[in-house]
Design an enzyme around this catalytic site. Structure first.
Site, PDB file in Angstrom:
ATOM      1  N   ARG A   1       0.839  -1.193   0.000  1.00  0.00           N
ATOM      2  CA  ARG A   1       0.000   0.000   0.000  1.00  0.00           C
ATOM      3  C   ARG A   1       0.880   1.252   0.000  1.00  0.00           C
ATOM      4  O   ARG A   1       2.020   1.227   0.482  1.00  0.00           O
ATOM      5  CB  ARG A   1      -0.910   0.021   1.230  1.00  0.00           C
ATOM      6  CG  ARG A   1      -1.853  -1.176   1.321  1.00  0.00           C
ATOM      7  CD  ARG A   1      -2.619  -1.153   2.630  1.00  0.00           C
ATOM      8  NE  ARG A   1      -3.570  -2.268   2.731  1.00  0.00           N
ATOM      9  CZ  ARG A   1      -3.285  -3.455   3.265  1.00  0.00           C
ATOM     10  NH1 ARG A   1      -2.077  -3.692   3.766  1.00  0.00           N
ATOM     11  NH2 ARG A   1      -4.196  -4.408   3.308  1.00  0.00           N
TER      12      ARG A   1
ATOM     13  N   LYS B   1      -1.709  -3.028   8.094  1.00  0.00           N
ATOM     14  CA  LYS B   1      -2.870  -2.570   8.864  1.00  0.00           C
ATOM     15  C   LYS B   1      -2.965  -3.322  10.184  1.00  0.00           C
ATOM     16  O   LYS B   1      -2.616  -4.492  10.276  1.00  0.00           O
ATOM     17  CB  LYS B   1      -4.158  -2.797   8.067  1.00  0.00           C
ATOM     18  CG  LYS B   1      -4.353  -1.837   6.900  1.00  0.00           C
ATOM     19  CD  LYS B   1      -5.706  -2.078   6.252  1.00  0.00           C
ATOM     20  CE  LYS B   1      -6.012  -1.049   5.170  1.00  0.00           C
ATOM     21  NZ  LYS B   1      -7.327  -1.282   4.555  1.00  0.00           N
TER      22      LYS B   1
ATOM     23  N   HIS C   1      -4.182   2.932  -5.088  1.00  0.00           N
ATOM     24  CA  HIS C   1      -4.040   1.473  -5.091  1.00  0.00           C
ATOM     25  C   HIS C   1      -3.821   0.880  -6.487  1.00  0.00           C
ATOM     26  O   HIS C   1      -3.742  -0.337  -6.615  1.00  0.00           O
ATOM     27  CB  HIS C   1      -5.276   0.824  -4.464  1.00  0.00           C
ATOM     28  CG  HIS C   1      -5.170   0.648  -2.978  1.00  0.00           C
ATOM     29  ND1 HIS C   1      -4.113   1.132  -2.235  1.00  0.00           N
ATOM     30  CD2 HIS C   1      -5.987   0.023  -2.089  1.00  0.00           C
ATOM     31  CE1 HIS C   1      -4.294   0.813  -0.962  1.00  0.00           C
ATOM     32  NE2 HIS C   1      -5.421   0.154  -0.841  1.00  0.00           N
TER      33      HIS C   1
ATOM     34  N   ARG D   1      -0.901  -1.410  -6.760  1.00  0.00           N
ATOM     35  CA  ARG D   1      -1.188  -2.607  -5.961  1.00  0.00           C
ATOM     36  C   ARG D   1      -2.141  -3.533  -6.727  1.00  0.00           C
ATOM     37  O   ARG D   1      -1.937  -4.752  -6.771  1.00  0.00           O
ATOM     38  CB  ARG D   1      -1.805  -2.168  -4.632  1.00  0.00           C
ATOM     39  CG  ARG D   1      -2.176  -3.278  -3.666  1.00  0.00           C
ATOM     40  CD  ARG D   1      -2.556  -2.641  -2.332  1.00  0.00           C
ATOM     41  NE  ARG D   1      -3.238  -3.536  -1.412  1.00  0.00           N
ATOM     42  CZ  ARG D   1      -2.618  -4.386  -0.607  1.00  0.00           C
ATOM     43  NH1 ARG D   1      -1.307  -4.496  -0.640  1.00  0.00           N
ATOM     44  NH2 ARG D   1      -3.311  -5.147   0.231  1.00  0.00           N
TER      45      ARG D   1
ATOM     46  N   HIS E   1      -3.749  -9.548   2.879  1.00  0.00           N
ATOM     47  CA  HIS E   1      -5.184  -9.610   3.103  1.00  0.00           C
ATOM     48  C   HIS E   1      -5.492 -10.606   4.220  1.00  0.00           C
ATOM     49  O   HIS E   1      -4.985 -11.724   4.207  1.00  0.00           O
ATOM     50  CB  HIS E   1      -5.921 -10.056   1.836  1.00  0.00           C
ATOM     51  CG  HIS E   1      -6.052  -8.977   0.811  1.00  0.00           C
ATOM     52  ND1 HIS E   1      -6.292  -9.233  -0.529  1.00  0.00           N
ATOM     53  CD2 HIS E   1      -5.978  -7.619   0.916  1.00  0.00           C
ATOM     54  CE1 HIS E   1      -6.355  -8.096  -1.191  1.00  0.00           C
ATOM     55  NE2 HIS E   1      -6.172  -7.106  -0.334  1.00  0.00           N
TER      56      HIS E   1
ATOM     57  N   TYR F   1      -9.915  -9.918  -7.534  1.00  0.00           N
ATOM     58  CA  TYR F   1      -9.022  -9.857  -8.677  1.00  0.00           C
ATOM     59  C   TYR F   1      -9.312 -10.951  -9.705  1.00  0.00           C
ATOM     60  O   TYR F   1      -8.921 -10.836 -10.860  1.00  0.00           O
ATOM     61  CB  TYR F   1      -7.563  -9.946  -8.222  1.00  0.00           C
ATOM     62  CG  TYR F   1      -7.136  -8.755  -7.405  1.00  0.00           C
ATOM     63  CD1 TYR F   1      -6.949  -7.513  -8.007  1.00  0.00           C
ATOM     64  CD2 TYR F   1      -6.959  -8.849  -6.033  1.00  0.00           C
ATOM     65  CE1 TYR F   1      -6.581  -6.402  -7.252  1.00  0.00           C
ATOM     66  CE2 TYR F   1      -6.587  -7.749  -5.274  1.00  0.00           C
ATOM     67  CZ  TYR F   1      -6.408  -6.534  -5.892  1.00  0.00           C
ATOM     68  OH  TYR F   1      -6.051  -5.437  -5.151  1.00  0.00           O
TER      69      TYR F   1
END
Length: 299
Positions: free
Chosen positions: A150, A174, A245, A248, A271, A280
């Protein structure tokens, strides 16, 4: 908003930051969500947090709908209030959670925007140059695309997080989660050139250890990275502006298009859930369909 509500909000924000490891962005959004609901309570003449019922919560959701608020924003507001009341119950301030059975609006899922491989080549060509800022920009672009991290994670990197010999970077993700992400020879060479040639000049004898710096030598910000990337877009004559993003998304899409398995991509992206990575697959299916229509003689 009363002083008492201010105290509750402050306590909840502290809880999010310390116990939940929420990002600054999440905390600020949730603070706005609570203030919005407190204004609604005032309009409805609901004096105490314990006086909010399930019917009040449903009326609030109806109000959001009538104001034509984006579904994603309305969903976040309900989520913020559900978490807030869960916190209030834990602190024995209220006896029930009126938002527990309120269904969050389902947002329409948008396919992630990404660059085609030909567009990525144009971006890299736009980053070519021998001056210090161009060398930095090339390293920044190579690392973002080469790792899929990110923009916020990139801005937070320190020199010590890089291992150029092994070709891995320690990413602080995160919620305080960390992961190691590999990168290839292109990113390694670009970053090494930046560290040896450009960063010492841009630092102006500064002493901090953040990896990427701006032209004044200060640590680069997420806004600064977006500014650099948008400059490269214009230089490459690509249409539109870059979403934070997009590199990414391009990283993940190109990996899947070239045969990478979903679990590996999930781990590389950091994730928590495989469902976040599965979006995706829709992009790669669209890519396959487009290729089929363009090249099959009876498509």
């Amino acid at each position: 908003m009363s002083k008492l509500f201010n105290n509750y909000t402050h306590s909840y924000m502290t809880y999010l930051q310390i116990e939940k490891n929420s990002s600054v962005h999440t905390v600020n959004n949730y603070r706005d969500d609570l203030e919005h609901f407190f204004m609604f309570m005032n309009e409805q003449q609901v004096q105490e947090l314990a006086d909010v019922t399930h019917q009040t919560a449903r009326l609030y959701l109806t109000t959001l709908h009538e104001k034509k608020m984006a579904r994603a924003t309305a969903s976040r507001r309900i989520s913020a209030l559900r978490g807030f009341y869960r916190f209030l119950m834990r602190e024995q301030i209220v006896g029930e959670n009126p938002f527990l059975l309120v269904h969050r609006p389902k947002g329409t899922k948008k396919l992630p925007s990404f660059f085609y491989e030909e567009e990525m080549k144009e971006l890299f060509e736009a980053a070519d140059g021998d001056d210090d800022l161009s060398v930095r920009n090339r390293a920044l672009l190579e690392l973002l695309y080469g790792t899929g991290i990110r923009v916020s994670e990139c801005a937070a990197l320190s020199i010590a997080d890089l291992d150029l010999h092994l070709g891995v970077v320690l990413v602080h993700g995160k919620g305080g989660k960390e992961r190691y992400v590999p990168f290839g020879s292109f990113a390694s060479e670009a970053v090494e050139a930046y560290l040896q040639k450009s960063r010492p000049v841009l630092m102006h004898n500064g002493e901090h250890q953040k990896l990427f710096v701006n032209f004044r030598g200060a640590p680069i910000t997420t806004g600064g990275i977006r500014y650099i990337l948008n400059g490269l877009i214009k230089k490459a004559s690509l249409s539109g502006s870059i979403h934070p993003h997009m590199l990414r998304h391009s990283f993940a899409t190109h990996l899947l298009n070239n045969g990478a398995d979903m679990r590996t991509v999930q781990e590389l992206l950091g994730h928590a859930s495989l469902s976040s990575t599965q979006m995706y697959t829709h992009v790669t299916k669209e890519h396959l369909q487009k290729t089929y229509r363009n090249h099959h003689p009876r498509a």
